[in-house]
Design a protein around this motif. Sequence first.
Motif, PDB file in Angstrom:
ATOM      1  N   SER A   1      62.286  27.309  67.376  1.00 28.97           N
ATOM      2  CA  SER A   1      61.726  25.959  67.292  1.00 28.97           C
ATOM      3  C   SER A   1      62.620  24.957  68.032  1.00 28.97           C
ATOM      4  O   SER A   1      63.838  25.112  68.091  1.00 28.97           O
ATOM      5  N   CYS A   5      67.181  23.104  61.644  1.00 31.34           N
ATOM      6  CA  CYS A   5      65.824  23.407  62.085  1.00 31.34           C
ATOM      7  C   CYS A   5      64.827  22.912  61.041  1.00 31.34           C
ATOM      8  O   CYS A   5      64.921  23.255  59.868  1.00 31.34           O
ATOM      9  N   ASN A  55      67.297  26.671  59.190  1.00 31.01           N
ATOM     10  CA  ASN A  55      68.572  27.159  59.713  1.00 31.01           C
ATOM     11  C   ASN A  55      69.490  25.983  60.059  1.00 31.01           C
ATOM     12  O   ASN A  55      69.069  25.040  60.716  1.00 31.01           O
ATOM     13  N   CYS A 106      64.366  30.908  64.928  1.00 22.77           N
ATOM     14  CA  CYS A 106      62.904  30.932  65.061  1.00 22.77           C
ATOM     15  C   CYS A 106      62.412  30.372  66.404  1.00 22.77           C
ATOM     16  O   CYS A 106      61.221  30.425  66.692  1.00 22.77           O
ATOM     17  N   CYS A 121      62.488  26.310  59.992  1.00 25.03           N
ATOM     18  CA  CYS A 121      62.971  27.409  59.137  1.00 25.03           C
ATOM     19  C   CYS A 121      64.179  27.029  58.281  1.00 25.03           C
ATOM     20  O   CYS A 121      64.607  27.815  57.439  1.00 25.03           O
ATOM     21  N   CYS A 131      66.474  26.216  67.954  1.00 23.28           N
ATOM     22  CA  CYS A 131      66.871  27.071  66.837  1.00 23.28           C
ATOM     23  C   CYS A 131      66.979  28.517  67.329  1.00 23.28           C
ATOM     24  O   CYS A 131      66.034  29.065  67.891  1.00 23.28           O
TER      25      CYS A 131
END
Length: 137
Positions: free
Chosen positions: A42, A23, A28, A40, A26, A37
């Motif tokens: 996204s 991501c 991740n 978050c 964030c 994601c």
Amino acid sequence: MKISPSQSWRLKDTLYVLSLGKCKRCGNVFYPYQPLCSVCGSMDIEKIRSKGTGTLIEYTILYQNRDGFEKQVPITAGLIKLDEGIELVAPLTDVEITELKEGVRVEAVLRKVRSDSSNGIIQYGLKFRVINDAGNN
Ligand SMILES: [Zn+2]
């Protein structure tokens, strides 16, 4: 799992390489790659290719398998932590039980998964093997 040539092509990033998602919002990192994601929400996800190396956390031996794979028992399966920090469960190959212990280094290799499917397709997939200090076979 019966798999058609077109499914095999669509799933190539999961079946034949370890494509991770990262991501951009964030940070991740997750497997398998997906365009969203889960932390978050996204959709700004970068596809990155795992180095395919990691550490064995635990393993188990399975004496039963799903439909279509009954001939392939027993199966040694490992819980593996990739160097990118992702944990996944995958079959182990070319291993002696005596060399399996927590912390041993492993690497992903492409291996035949099935060759007796009704549609004649020889199916390949990723398995993990132990990395020997003296170099591998
Ligand atoms: Zn995120």
